[in-house]
Design a protein around this motif. Structure first.
Motif, PDB file in Angstrom:
ATOM      1  N   LEU A 175      -0.303  -2.328  -3.430  1.00 45.29           N
ATOM      2  CA  LEU A 175       0.407  -3.457  -4.274  1.00 45.29           C
ATOM      3  C   LEU A 175       1.335  -2.513  -5.420  1.00 45.29           C
ATOM      4  O   LEU A 175       2.374  -2.730  -5.760  1.00 45.29           O
ATOM      5  N   ALA A 176       0.515  -1.507  -5.937  1.00 42.55           N
ATOM      6  CA  ALA A 176       1.254  -0.882  -7.041  1.00 42.55           C
ATOM      7  C   ALA A 176       2.378  -0.015  -6.500  1.00 42.55           C
ATOM      8  O   ALA A 176       3.463   0.153  -7.278  1.00 42.55           O
ATOM      9  N   GLY A 177       2.214   0.716  -5.423  1.00 42.61           N
ATOM     10  CA  GLY A 177       3.366   1.461  -4.839  1.00 42.61           C
ATOM     11  C   GLY A 177       4.399   0.430  -4.419  1.00 42.61           C
ATOM     12  O   GLY A 177       5.639   0.908  -4.360  1.00 42.61           O
ATOM     13  N   VAL A 178       4.108  -0.652  -3.844  1.00 43.70           N
ATOM     14  CA  VAL A 178       5.318  -1.572  -3.423  1.00 43.70           C
ATOM     15  C   VAL A 178       5.994  -2.282  -4.575  1.00 43.70           C
ATOM     16  O   VAL A 178       7.094  -2.309  -4.750  1.00 43.70           O
ATOM     17  N   ALA A 179       5.031  -2.396  -5.828  1.00 39.46           N
ATOM     18  CA  ALA A 179       5.961  -3.015  -7.059  1.00 39.46           C
ATOM     19  C   ALA A 179       6.914  -1.935  -7.573  1.00 39.46           C
ATOM     20  O   ALA A 179       8.022  -2.330  -7.793  1.00 39.46           O
ATOM     21  N   HIS A 180       6.590  -0.626  -7.468  1.00 44.93           N
ATOM     22  CA  HIS A 180       7.234   0.306  -7.811  1.00 44.93           C
ATOM     23  C   HIS A 180       8.553   0.529  -6.816  1.00 44.93           C
ATOM     24  O   HIS A 180       9.856   0.683  -7.413  1.00 44.93           O
ATOM     25  N   GLU A 181       8.169   0.637  -5.856  1.00 42.35           N
ATOM     26  CA  GLU A 181       9.371   0.663  -4.585  1.00 42.35           C
ATOM     27  C   GLU A 181      10.269  -0.397  -4.574  1.00 42.35           C
ATOM     28  O   GLU A 181      11.675  -0.140  -4.665  1.00 42.35           O
ATOM     29  N   LEU A 182      10.085  -1.535  -5.037  1.00 36.91           N
ATOM     30  CA  LEU A 182      10.838  -2.621  -4.980  1.00 36.91           C
ATOM     31  C   LEU A 182      11.484  -2.678  -6.445  1.00 36.91           C
ATOM     32  O   LEU A 182      12.824  -3.230  -6.545  1.00 36.91           O
TER      33      LEU A 182
END
Length: 439
Positions: A197-204
């Motif tokens: 989730l952390a990576g997804v939030a940063h990626e978005l």
């Protein structure tokens, strides 16, 4: 001294009488021995008859012993019970008469074929009962005498309704098992997604921020163009419009406008790609088998796992540029994510962490290997590494289902997942059949 008299004429010598008495004694002893053996054999025969009768009485399936001529010699207790006929009325009766008239020709032919081929034959026929013909699946097996000649047949059968019910129960159990497995796969996938989730939030956040900034720029440019066109509509002179155009820097803003539109589009496309990757990642993956590129699936899965990593780790993808395999991409993607996540967890304490994902072929197999430079798997744990709920991670860091589920998915695809024995570090090898039809 005693004198031996010669036997008178007509008198039987004593030696003859002794021979006769000795013969009588031997004959009597033989008779006694024969009587004992006969009684023993009678006892064995009675025991065998009792055993035979108990077997016939306890057999719930249909069992009919038929002579070579097709006459009934013996039946299990279930046959007269179903046919509602006394057992005595069944013996020496043609076996085909126990079944519906429409099935008799086919049954007689099947009996002939079984004897001729000396091999079992299966046929479905309707056993006559007071309620009407009851469909049974019959197995006709030839039996042979001590000389190896066909002596008749043994007919065994079970109600087709019972078989269908058993098949239905088996199918239901299989469906429940598949549903449970799919639930485990989804749960493990959700656990993996939770770590990302952390990576997804940063990626978005990056492309969305880019789109947001360009939207503000477009709003500012739009305001300047509106001001200019208002003056055009108001009938301003050419000189006034030229000065306004220069003050508003419209020539530069036109170029900036194109860049802002292009940037907003690229940001939106990046968001779209991320969402599409997430959709693939979270798909159930239980549909039909299809041909897909294993390398592409690996790159997507590895990229998402890296986004959720607590520290930057070098993940190198080596080997072939593409590998066509047949299977469920969602399931294989989950396997790759599990392997890469395990590798990243293994190198958390390593000073220079590295994970290598290699693609190769061996014969008709596509081979994917995931190797890390971590401490490796102790030899004592090699046998238990694929056991359900077995994990070497701390509490809250894993369910212990990732490798067992991955192992099961590999088997369902006709391949296998194994732990490589050669170090250093840990290495897992996924083997899948290549798609030869598309080549």
């Amino acid at each position: 001294m005693a004198k031996i008299h010669a036997p008178r004429e007509g008198e039987v010598p004593d030696s003859v009488w002794m021979d006769v008495l000795s013969a009588v004694d031997r004959t009597y002893a033989d008779l006694v021995d024969y009587q004992e053996r006969l009684e023993h054999q009678n006892a064995e025969l009675e025991k065998l008859r009792s055993f035979h009768a108990s077997v016939l009485a306890s057999v719930s399936d249909i069992l009919i012993v038929v002579s070579r001529s097709g006459l009934i010699e013996e039946v299990s207790a279930s046959v007269p019970a179903r046919a509602r006929l006394p057992r005595a009325a069944l013996c020496d009766r043609p076996a085909v008469e126990l079944f519906a008239a429409a099935n008799r020709p086919a049954l007689a032919e099947a009996m002939r074929v079984a004897v001729e081929r000396r091999a079992p034959v299966t046929i479905e026929a309707g056993l006559l009962t007071p309620e009407g013909p009851s469909a049974v699946e019959l197995s006709l097996s030839p039996r042979f005498d001590e000389r190896g000649r066909a002596a008749g047949l043994v007919l065994t059968g079970r109600s087709v309704a019972e078989l269908r019910q058993a098949y239905a129960e088996l199918a239901a159990s299989h469906d429940e098992l598949k549903a449970a497995q799919a639930l485990l796969v989804r749960n493990e996938k959700l656990a993996s997604l939770g770590r990302l989730l952390a990576g997804v939030a940063h990626e978005l956040n990056n492309p969305i921020s880019f789109v947001y900034a360009n939207a503000h720029a477009l709003e500012r440019y739009a305001a300047k163009f509106e001001q200019y066109f208002q003056q055009v509509q108001a009938g301003a002179t050419r000189e006034a419009l030229m000065r306004l155009r220069e003050d508003l820097k419209l020539d530069r803003e036109v170029r900036n406008l194109r860049d802002a539109v292009r940037g907003a589009r690229e940001g939106a496309e990046r968001v779209r790609d991320i969402v599409e990757d997430l959709r693939r990642l979270s798909s159930e993956g239980s549909g039909e088998m299809e041909v897909f590129d294993l390398v592409t699936v690996t790159r997507i899965a590895a990229a998402w796992v890296r986004r959720g990593s607590r520290r930057p780790v070098e993940v190198a993808v080596t080997g072939l540029a593409s590998l066509a395999v047949r299977g469920r991409p969602g399931h294989i993607q989950q396997v790759v994510m599990n392997l890469v996540q395990n590798a990243l967890d293994a190198v958390e304490e390593v000073a220079d962490p590295k994970v290598v994902i290699d693609h190769a072929t061996e014969g008709d197999l596509a081979v994917l290997s995931v190797r890390d430079n971590g401490p490796g798997v102790p030899e004592a744990l090699h046998q238990a590494i694929f056991d359900p709920f077995f994990t070497t991670k701390a509490v809250g860091r894993g369910t212990g289902l990732g490798l067992p589920i991955s192992h099961k998915i590999a088997e369902e695809h006709g391949g296998r997942l194994v732990l490589c024995e050669n170090g250093p570090g840990a290495c897992f090898r996924l083997e899948l059949p290549l798609d030869r039809e598309g080549r």
